[in-house]
Design an enzyme around this catalytic site. Structure first.
Site, short mmCIF file in Angstrom:
data_model
loop_
_atom_site.label_atom_id
_atom_site.label_comp_id
_atom_site.label_asym_id
_atom_site.label_seq_id
_atom_site.Cartn_x
_atom_site.Cartn_y
_atom_site.Cartn_z
N HIS A 70 3.51 -3.80 -2.78
CA HIS A 70 2.63 -4.47 -2.17
C HIS A 70 3.42 -5.25 -0.84
O HIS A 70 4.58 -4.64 -0.50
CB HIS A 70 1.66 -5.33 -2.73
N GLU A 94 5.72 -4.04 -14.84
CA GLU A 94 4.51 -4.86 -14.44
C GLU A 94 4.87 -5.96 -15.22
O GLU A 94 4.87 -6.15 -16.54
CB GLU A 94 3.35 -4.16 -15.21
#
Length: 288
Positions: free
Chosen positions: A11, A143
């Protein structure tokens, strides 16, 4: 041969990623990636690092994989934070990959789980993610806990934990490639007598860091009244020092005789003495 590692903090810019508990995924991934980069560069030889972003910038998934492919990266590691109310750590590689990619996943996953003790190991998984599918080298996506779960978020709010996560990624990468650690040679100017010869560019602070001491201790050991040092100057870096406070009528010659040394040695021990014939009452002189 130098290994090229492409680190991809997920991101960034207009895309904050997942959010929760006062945190934004884009901020956390960037910190973890930077810690991984710094650890690799500081501790291993023959490794080159490129990051998809080093600041809060927007970058498409295509731009990331295209850049890594064009650079000829040997590994692509994409770092993310999870969301959705779960807990723990999980890693991903592309569908049906071979053992080489799985070995990278295993190396990183196992190191990160050492940091995430107490959290659920969600497993080593496969997925059709763009960065895994379109990269032309071994690739792994991680993650790192859940941003919207309080216990996970509390862990991620601590800078020390982000550093550990970054270092765990780095160690996993290093183990996969068999990177050699940089030689940690002892300073050549350090002698068995606990002295150090000042080199160009040295400061008292850098010398103190090198020898695990403080600037104030170095100044006390060497009778320094300021932080000024010069190349070629010999500094005591360990042990203890003996001082004498000059009294009215004292001379360096008299002091040298009293402490069974020489005037020239006293001058060497006290760089602040520019003229051996000029000392003053109250002046502290190192004599041993």
């Amino acid at each position: 041969m130098t290994k090229k590692i492409y680190l991809d903090p997920g991101h960034g810019g207009s895309d904050p990623g997942a959010q929760g508990n006062g945190l934004k995924e884009k901020d956390l991934t960037l910190k973890i990636a930077k810690y991984a980069r710094d650890y690799l560069q500081s501790n291993y030889s023959n490794v080159s690092i490129k990051m998809s972003r080093t600041g809060d910038t927007t970058k498409s998934l295509n731009a990331r994989t295209n850049e890594a492919n064009k650079w000829g990266a040997d590994a692509f590691v994409s770092i993310h934070i999870n969301a959705g109310g779960g807990t723990g750590f999980e890693s991903f590689v592309y569908l049906g990959v071979g053992s080489s990619t799985k070995n990278l996943q295993n190396a990183i996953h196992d190191e990160v789980m050492k940091v995430c003790k107490g959290f659920r190991d969600r497993g080593k998984k496969q997925a059709n993610f763009h960065v895994l599918r379109e990269s032309r080298m071994v690739a792994c996506l991680t993650e790192n806990l859940f941003i919207d779960t309080k216990a996970d978020a509390d862990f991620l709010k601590k800078e020390a934990n982000l550093k550990k996560l970054g270092q765990a990624h780095a160690i996993g990468i290093a183990k996969y490639f068999g990177l050699k650690k940089k030689a940690t040679s002892k300073p050549s100017t350090k002698t068995s007598t606990g002295t150090y010869t000042v080199k160009s560019g040295d400061t008292l602070w850098s010398i103190a860091q090198k020898y695990g001491t403080t600037v104030s201790k170095l100044k006390a050991l060497n009778g320094l009244t300021s932080d000024l040092i010069r190349p070629g100057q010999k500094l005591k870096v360990s042990g203890s020092a003996t001082y004498y406070t000059v009294k009215k009528g004292d001379t360096l010659s008299h002091i040298a005789v009293r402490y069974k040394t020489t005037v020239s040695n006293l001058v060497k021990l006290n760089p602040s003495i520019k003229n051996p014939n000029l000392i003053y009452p109250g002046q502290r002189i190192r004599v041993k």
